[in-house]
Design an enzyme around this catalytic site. Structure first.
Site, mmCIF file in Angstrom:
data_model
loop_
_atom_site.group_PDB
_atom_site.id
_atom_site.type_symbol
_atom_site.label_atom_id
_atom_site.label_comp_id
_atom_site.label_asym_id
_atom_site.label_seq_id
_atom_site.Cartn_x
_atom_site.Cartn_y
_atom_site.Cartn_z
ATOM 1 N N THR A 1 0.832 -1.203 0.000
ATOM 2 C CA THR A 1 0.000 0.000 0.000
ATOM 3 C C THR A 1 0.869 1.257 0.000
ATOM 4 O O THR A 1 0.629 2.193 -0.767
ATOM 5 C CB THR A 1 -0.932 -0.007 1.213
ATOM 6 O OG1 THR A 1 -1.750 -1.184 1.172
ATOM 7 C CG2 THR A 1 -1.843 1.218 1.205
ATOM 8 N N TYR B 195 -12.129 -4.878 -5.722
ATOM 9 C CA TYR B 195 -13.200 -4.282 -6.517
ATOM 10 C C TYR B 195 -14.393 -5.228 -6.602
ATOM 11 O O TYR B 195 -15.468 -4.911 -6.112
ATOM 12 C CB TYR B 195 -12.739 -3.868 -7.925
ATOM 13 C CG TYR B 195 -13.797 -3.035 -8.642
ATOM 14 C CD1 TYR B 195 -13.915 -1.673 -8.386
ATOM 15 C CD2 TYR B 195 -14.698 -3.614 -9.519
ATOM 16 C CE1 TYR B 195 -14.898 -0.918 -8.999
ATOM 17 C CE2 TYR B 195 -15.686 -2.868 -10.139
ATOM 18 C CZ TYR B 195 -15.787 -1.519 -9.875
ATOM 19 O OH TYR B 195 -16.777 -0.775 -10.473
ATOM 20 N N TYR C 33 -1.894 -11.316 1.337
ATOM 21 C CA TYR C 33 -2.017 -9.977 1.919
ATOM 22 C C TYR C 33 -3.499 -9.755 2.186
ATOM 23 O O TYR C 33 -4.284 -9.557 1.274
ATOM 24 C CB TYR C 33 -1.452 -8.947 0.940
ATOM 25 C CG TYR C 33 -1.452 -7.498 1.399
ATOM 26 C CD1 TYR C 33 -1.893 -7.106 2.654
ATOM 27 C CD2 TYR C 33 -0.997 -6.501 0.538
ATOM 28 C CE1 TYR C 33 -1.883 -5.778 3.046
ATOM 29 C CE2 TYR C 33 -0.977 -5.175 0.917
ATOM 30 C CZ TYR C 33 -1.421 -4.813 2.163
ATOM 31 O OH TYR C 33 -1.410 -3.490 2.539
ATOM 32 N N LYS D 278 0.165 -11.836 5.567
ATOM 33 C CA LYS D 278 0.284 -10.502 6.163
ATOM 34 C C LYS D 278 -1.122 -10.034 6.477
ATOM 35 O O LYS D 278 -1.951 -9.866 5.574
ATOM 36 C CB LYS D 278 0.961 -9.525 5.210
ATOM 37 C CG LYS D 278 0.921 -8.070 5.675
ATOM 38 C CD LYS D 278 1.375 -7.125 4.588
ATOM 39 C CE LYS D 278 1.345 -5.672 5.047
ATOM 40 N NZ LYS D 278 -0.007 -5.119 5.145
#
Length: 304
Positions: A58, A121, A147, A175
């Site tokens: 990110t 999305y 992730y 993660k």
């Protein structure tokens, strides 16, 4: 050598542990990627004790980059620090097809492992999540780390889905940025063979307490030495010191959250003398007022 801190899972060939900053992508004034400075940031955190790096998370603004740019970021970071620490590269995309493309390119560039964000999305059910990760893992020989960041992807993985994912041969860990401590605790308890990384600066010490072997810390992008000290204090059995450093991380985290979303990290790096550039539009950096307030906060914390 890990002593008091939790040990990586037996399915993790990289033994990922400690502090793994989600390194930034630096842009020039025309918004083109500055690969040299992007690699320099990876060197910046490694020189200050980071145990690994995670480009194109990110903080690396990965959704803002096209495929070629992402591939070249990975190559630049691998060249800069790949001989010193593991490079686990972010390769996630909304589609499985594009994720596989980035995974293959990252492997070719010399990445040690891959971080695959849950597709975003479109809604993702149990079967679609399994199909996605199976296809990605089949396309590479590298260890793959899930992730999990439902707040950004809109897709949360159930514990039942994780049970199935854990059976994939080269799926090595996860993660977790869900901030759902009960979910994380149960996931770790059920899968001691996987490596788990705490994905929020609010849960560095608590993450170690519930069994995370390391931490993907935005604060460590700016002040890696603080987060490294936290981890090393914990690993040495000095939990009191680790708690004190977590308290300091809370203060730094609050300061970095001033102004527009994600602007704090690059602004604070600039205040430390590292030219981090601007964020790529539509993200924006701090204005003069917020920058001055951030500088005052960090000076009060004795960090500048």
């Amino acid at each position: 050598m890990v002593s008091h801190a939790p040990t990586p899972g037996s399915d993790d060939p990289l033994d990922i542990h400690g502090v793994v900053p989600p390194t930034i992508t630096v842009f020039d004034e025309d918004e083109s990627v500055d690969y040299e400075q992007t690699a320099a940031h990876a060197e910046y955190v490694v020189d200050r004790g980071a145990h690994g790096v995670f480009p194109l998370g990110t903080n690396g603004e990965f959704p803002m980059l096209d495929g070629r740019e992402r591939d070249e970021v990975v190559a630049a970071v691998v060249e800069a620090v790949g001989d010193e620490v593991p490079v686990i590269a972010g390769v996630g995309a909304p589609s499985t097809h594009k994720t596989v493309e980035r995974a293959e390119a990252a492997e070719a560039a010399g990445a040690d492992g891959l971080v695959v964000v849950t597709p975003y999305y479109f809604p993702l059910d149990h079967d679609a999540a399994l199909r996605h990760y199976r296809r990605v893992c089949e396309a590479t020989d590298l260890p793959v780390y899930v992730y999990h960041i439902p707040s950004k992807t809109g897709n949360s993985l159930s514990l039942d889905t994780l049970d199935e994912l854990a059976r994939i041969d080269n799926l090595a860990g996860l993660k977790d940025s869900s901030k759902d401590v009960p979910w994380l605790g149960q996931a770790i308890d059920a899968h001691p063979d996987l490596t788990f990384l705490a994905g929020s600066d609010s849960l560095l010490f608590p993450g170690l307490e519930v069994g995370c072997t390391g931490m993907v810390s935005a604060v460590a992008n700016v002040f890696p030495e603080v987060v490294v000290d936290l981890y090393e204090a914990y690993d040495e059995g000095d939990e009191e010191r680790a708690r004190e450093l977590q308290s300091q991380v809370y203060d730094i985290r609050s300061a970095l959250k001033r102004g527009p979303y994600m602007a704090g990290v690059k602004t604070a790096l600039s205040l430390r003398g590292f030219d981090a550039g601007d964020l790529r539009d539509p993200l924006t950096t701090m204005d003069e007022e917020d920058t001055a307030a951030l500088e005052a906060d960090l000076e009060d914390l004795g960090l500048l």
